[in-house]
Design an enzyme around this catalytic site. Sequence first.
Site, short mmCIF file in Angstrom:
data_model
loop_
_atom_site.label_atom_id
_atom_site.label_comp_id
_atom_site.label_asym_id
_atom_site.label_seq_id
_atom_site.Cartn_x
_atom_site.Cartn_y
_atom_site.Cartn_z
N GLU A 139 40.01 47.90 39.94
CA GLU A 139 40.03 46.43 39.25
C GLU A 139 41.58 46.03 38.82
O GLU A 139 41.83 45.10 38.87
CB GLU A 139 39.44 46.84 37.96
CG GLU A 139 37.83 47.01 38.15
CD GLU A 139 37.25 46.16 39.18
OE1 GLU A 139 37.76 44.75 39.10
OE2 GLU A 139 36.28 46.34 39.90
N HIS A 142 43.43 44.45 41.60
CA HIS A 142 43.08 43.17 41.80
C HIS A 142 43.96 42.32 41.14
O HIS A 142 44.49 41.30 41.39
CB HIS A 142 41.63 42.84 41.26
CG HIS A 142 40.28 43.09 42.42
ND1 HIS A 142 40.42 42.58 43.58
CD2 HIS A 142 39.30 43.64 41.92
CE1 HIS A 142 39.46 42.92 44.04
NE2 HIS A 142 38.77 43.64 43.33
#
Length: 291
Positions: A139, A142
């Site tokens: 995550e 990202h």
Amino acid sequence: MKWKADRGLQARMGLTMILLLVLYVVFAGILFAVFQSMALMVVVMALFMGGQLFFSDKLALRSMGAHEVSEEEYPQLHATVGRLAQQADLPKPTIAVANSRVPNAFATGRSPSSATVCATTGIMNTLDQEELEGVLAHELSHVKNRDVMVMTIATFLSTLAFMIVRWGWLFGGGNRDQGGAPIIVAVLVSLVVGVVSFLLIRVLSRYREYAADRGGAMITGRPSALASALMKIDNGMARVPDDDLRTQADMNAFFIIPIKSGAIGKLLSTHPSTENRIERLREMEKELETA
């Protein structure tokens, strides 16, 4: 950690934004020709774009029933995210938790300084520490790649287009006396634009997951941990009640693993297959062992 920018992801994000810009121009031009009000088009599109950029993160968290948590509430989660963010050379993001049996996680926010990483209670109960680190690093990747912002902008056009398809009759205004043809044209054009932008988002989303997998593995140095986590999450989805899955399906593009819904759902999935992702991570693990 020596971060290597993913040129393939950057090229795809650039191409997607260019193609979407062309769609924007064509879409706005046709709507202007139909409704004869440039001011209305500018105001509507500006309001939607502003809403997407500045409120999408809050809406995403709210749709998941997630809330920001303090270090006192989740000390280990805060410590883990803080350490991984430092390794990735990122500011520590806001940390949120969603009370959900769905084992998943996602990142949102228009920039690294405004990012939020959210984990569900389901994923924290499903994974061990190393596997959870792999997911959280994914995550953060990202955020590092800034693809969350690009996806937020990309979804704006399809959202607006499908809203016109659904509620186009409300925009009839003065054209109602002239028949419904202009509204039908606007709705049909909106449908085509919505479908094209939807497909562009799917293509970009699948590649960005591969990029985030590589980035997450670079942050932790353990591709096998993320591969193990993906396998557990994929298997864990089968044990989650259908009602829980349906309520969160709209967030698929931002999840670590998408919520599948039959053959069509898999075909139009925002993510590549878990099997392919695991295979690439295993290849990366072998490369690290022989380096």
